[in-house]
Scaffold this motif. Structure first.
Motif, mmCIF file in Angstrom:
data_model
loop_
_atom_site.group_PDB
_atom_site.id
_atom_site.type_symbol
_atom_site.label_atom_id
_atom_site.label_comp_id
_atom_site.label_asym_id
_atom_site.label_seq_id
_atom_site.Cartn_x
_atom_site.Cartn_y
_atom_site.Cartn_z
ATOM 1 N N ASP A 1 36.219 -19.672 -16.472
ATOM 2 C CA ASP A 1 37.136 -20.780 -16.804
ATOM 3 C C ASP A 1 37.970 -21.097 -15.564
ATOM 4 O O ASP A 1 38.722 -20.237 -15.087
ATOM 5 C CB ASP A 1 38.007 -20.297 -17.975
ATOM 6 C CG ASP A 1 38.911 -21.359 -18.564
ATOM 7 O OD1 ASP A 1 38.822 -22.527 -18.150
ATOM 8 O OD2 ASP A 1 39.713 -20.998 -19.464
ATOM 9 N N HIS B 1 45.195 -16.864 -20.795
ATOM 10 C CA HIS B 1 44.595 -16.146 -21.914
ATOM 11 C C HIS B 1 43.568 -15.134 -21.442
ATOM 12 O O HIS B 1 42.945 -15.311 -20.382
ATOM 13 C CB HIS B 1 43.920 -17.146 -22.863
ATOM 14 C CG HIS B 1 42.982 -18.084 -22.147
ATOM 15 N ND1 HIS B 1 41.640 -17.813 -22.000
ATOM 16 C CD2 HIS B 1 43.195 -19.257 -21.490
ATOM 17 C CE1 HIS B 1 41.073 -18.800 -21.312
ATOM 18 N NE2 HIS B 1 41.995 -19.693 -20.971
ATOM 19 N N HIS C 1 38.764 -17.538 -25.607
ATOM 20 C CA HIS C 1 40.185 -17.191 -25.621
ATOM 21 C C HIS C 1 40.333 -15.885 -26.393
ATOM 22 O O HIS C 1 40.149 -15.850 -27.593
ATOM 23 C CB HIS C 1 41.014 -18.303 -26.272
ATOM 24 C CG HIS C 1 41.003 -19.578 -25.467
ATOM 25 N ND1 HIS C 1 40.269 -20.670 -25.828
ATOM 26 C CD2 HIS C 1 41.621 -19.904 -24.307
ATOM 27 C CE1 HIS C 1 40.441 -21.639 -24.919
ATOM 28 N NE2 HIS C 1 41.256 -21.192 -23.989
ATOM 29 N N THR D 1 42.919 -15.448 -17.542
ATOM 30 C CA THR D 1 43.154 -16.593 -16.671
ATOM 31 C C THR D 1 44.634 -16.666 -16.308
ATOM 32 O O THR D 1 45.505 -16.183 -17.036
ATOM 33 C CB THR D 1 42.802 -17.932 -17.355
ATOM 34 O OG1 THR D 1 43.784 -18.204 -18.369
ATOM 35 C CG2 THR D 1 41.416 -17.897 -17.980
ATOM 36 N N GLU E 1 46.799 -20.125 -15.321
ATOM 37 C CA GLU E 1 46.537 -21.572 -15.274
ATOM 38 C C GLU E 1 47.811 -22.385 -15.458
ATOM 39 O O GLU E 1 47.964 -23.143 -16.421
ATOM 40 C CB GLU E 1 45.502 -21.945 -16.338
ATOM 41 C CG GLU E 1 45.751 -21.388 -17.730
ATOM 42 C CD GLU E 1 44.630 -21.775 -18.715
ATOM 43 O OE1 GLU E 1 44.424 -22.990 -18.895
ATOM 44 O OE2 GLU E 1 43.988 -20.890 -19.272
ATOM 45 N N GLU F 1 43.603 -23.358 -12.242
ATOM 46 C CA GLU F 1 43.224 -22.190 -13.059
ATOM 47 C C GLU F 1 42.138 -21.376 -12.378
ATOM 48 O O GLU F 1 41.155 -21.931 -11.884
ATOM 49 C CB GLU F 1 42.702 -22.665 -14.429
ATOM 50 C CG GLU F 1 42.139 -21.539 -15.297
ATOM 51 C CD GLU F 1 41.734 -21.988 -16.699
ATOM 52 O OE1 GLU F 1 41.388 -23.177 -16.882
ATOM 53 O OE2 GLU F 1 41.762 -21.136 -17.602
HETATM 54 CO CO CO Z 1 41.788 -21.209 -19.595
#
Ligand code: CO
Ligand code: MF3
Ligand code: CO
Length: 311
Positions: free
Chosen positions: A156, A219, A226, A250, A252, A283
Motif C-alpha cells: 500500500d 494501519h 487493514h 503503513t 500515511e 504513504e
Molecule cells: Co494505507
C-alpha cells in the motif's frame, strides 16, 4: 461534536481561490482475470473482522517485499499520467492493467464496496477519491494511492504529484508532507512506542503551520488490507504500545493548508477538507526489523515515486 481548536491555519497561507473539485461520472467496474488470486472480500465487499497476527512470518515478509515492489513500480508509472488533461479514470485504467499484468489484484476494488481499482484524490480531497471523468488541470495536485494484493499480501503506497505548474504554497504543502512521512519512518524501530510516529509528523507539520488530519490513520497491513494496528499521524500520548520486529504497517500522513475536519461526499467515500483548503498525502508500507525499519514499497533498486516526483 465540538469543533476542534487547532494550531496552524493562517490567512497568509491561503492559496489562490479555485473552484472546488466536482464529481465526474464513474465508469463500470474493471474486471480481473479469473487466474488472479483474490483477497477474501473481492466478491462480497466485506473484509470481515481483522484476524491476522500483527507480526509477519519470514515467508510473509518475503511476499511483502514482492507486493511492495510491485506497488512501487505501479505508482511510478501512474505518476507519468499526472499531467493536465488526464481523466482520473485513465489513471484507474492504467493502474488496474499494470497490477493485473504483474499477477496482482487491485486491493481497493470492491473493498467495502469501493467501485474502482485505485484512489485518486485531487486538491482539497483528503483521501479515497474515486477515479472518474474529471480531467486533471494545470496547477492541480493529485494523490494516487495504489494498493496491490500479490502473493497473499498487500503493498500500500501513495504519492502526491504536481500537475503542470503548481503554486508555491501547494508545492510547499506537498514537499513538507513527504518530509513529515520520512521523519516518522525514521523513528520506527523495535521498542519504540507507536505515539512516536504521530509526534514526529505533528512536530514537522507545526513548524510549517500545516494541519494534521486525525480522522484517517495508518494501519497494520499484510495478509489483510487493514489489520489491527492503528497508527495515528498526530501525537496521541496514550498510544504507548511498543513496536516489535516483524510488525508490518503503513505511515500515511495527510497534511492540510488549513483546518483538519472533513466532509464526506454523497458517494460515501470521497473525503474533502471542510474548509476547501488543499491537502497532501504520502504513504509507505514498512516492516519493523531487528534494528530499525524496512520499506516494502520501493523497487528492487530502492526507488519510489515520492523520491523521484516529489523532491
Ligand atoms: Co494505507
Ligand atoms: N489505500 C488506502 C489506505 O491507504 C485505502 C483505500 S480503501 C478503498 O489505507 F476502498 F478506498 F480503496
Ligand atoms: Co493507501
Amino acid at each position: 461534536m465540538a469543533k476542534r481548536k487547532r494550531k496552524g491555519a493562517t490567512a497568509t497561507l491561503a492559496p489562490p481561490s479555485e473552484p472546488p473539485v466536482q464529481p465526474g461520472m464513474i465508469g463500470p467496474r474493471r474486471s480481473v482475470p479469473a487466474t488472479v488470486a483474490r483477497p477474501p472480500y473481492a466478491l462480497s465487499g466485506d473484509p470481515g473482522p481483522s484476524v491476522s497476527d500483527v507480526v509477519r512470518t519470514p515467508d510473509e515478509i518475503a511476499s511483502m517485499r514482492r507486493a511492495g515492489a510491485a506497488a512501487a513500480e505501479v505508482l511510478m508509472i501512474a505518476g507519468t499520467l499526472a499531467v493536465p488533461g488526464t481523466p482520473t479514470d485513465a489513471i484507474d485504467a492504467r493502474v488496474h492493467d499494470e497490477i493485473v499484468s504483474r499477477g496482482g489484484y487491485p486491493s481497493p476494488l470492491n473493498y467495502r464496496g469501493f467501485p474502482k481499482s485505485v484512489c485518486t484524490s485531487v486538491n482539497e480531497i483528503i483521501c479515497h477519491g474515486i477515479p472518474d471523468t474529471r480531467q486533471l488541470r494545470d496547477g492541480d495536485i493529485i494523490n494516487i494511492d495504489v494498493t496491490i494484493f500479490l502473493d497473499g499480501v498487500h503493498g500500500d503506497t501513495s504519492c502526491t504529484f504536481l500537475v503542470g505548474d503548481v503554486d508555491e504554497v501547494s508545492t510547499m504543502l506537498v514537499r513538507e508532507t513527504r518530509i513529515a512521512m520520512y521523519e516518522a519512518i525514521n523513528v520506527v524501530a523495535p521498542g519504540q512506542p507507536f505515539n512516536a510516529i504521530g509526534r514526529a509528523i505533528q512536530t514537522h507539520a507545526e513548524k510549517h503551520r500545516l494541519g494534521v488530519v486525525r480522522d484517517f490513520i495508518g494501519h497494520g497491513v499484510g495478509t489483510e488490507f487493514h489489520s489491527n494496528l492503528q497508527i495515528p499521524h498526530y501525537y496521541q500520548p496514550r498510544f504507548t504500545k511498543k513496536m516489535e520486529s516483524g510488525m508490518s504497517f503503513t505511515i500515511e500522513p495527510m497534511l492540510t493548508l488549513g483546518g483538519i475536519d472533513f466532509v464526506l461526499w454523497d458517494d460515501d467515500w470521497t473525503a474533502a477538507t471542510s474548509d476547501g483548503r488543499r491537502t497532501a498525502q504520502f504513504e509507505h508500507t514498512m516492516i519493523v526489523t531487528a534494528d530499525g525499519v524496512e520499506l516494502t514499497t520501493v523497487t528492487p533498486g530502492g526507488e519510489c515515486a515520492a523520491d523521484i516526483y516529489a523532491t
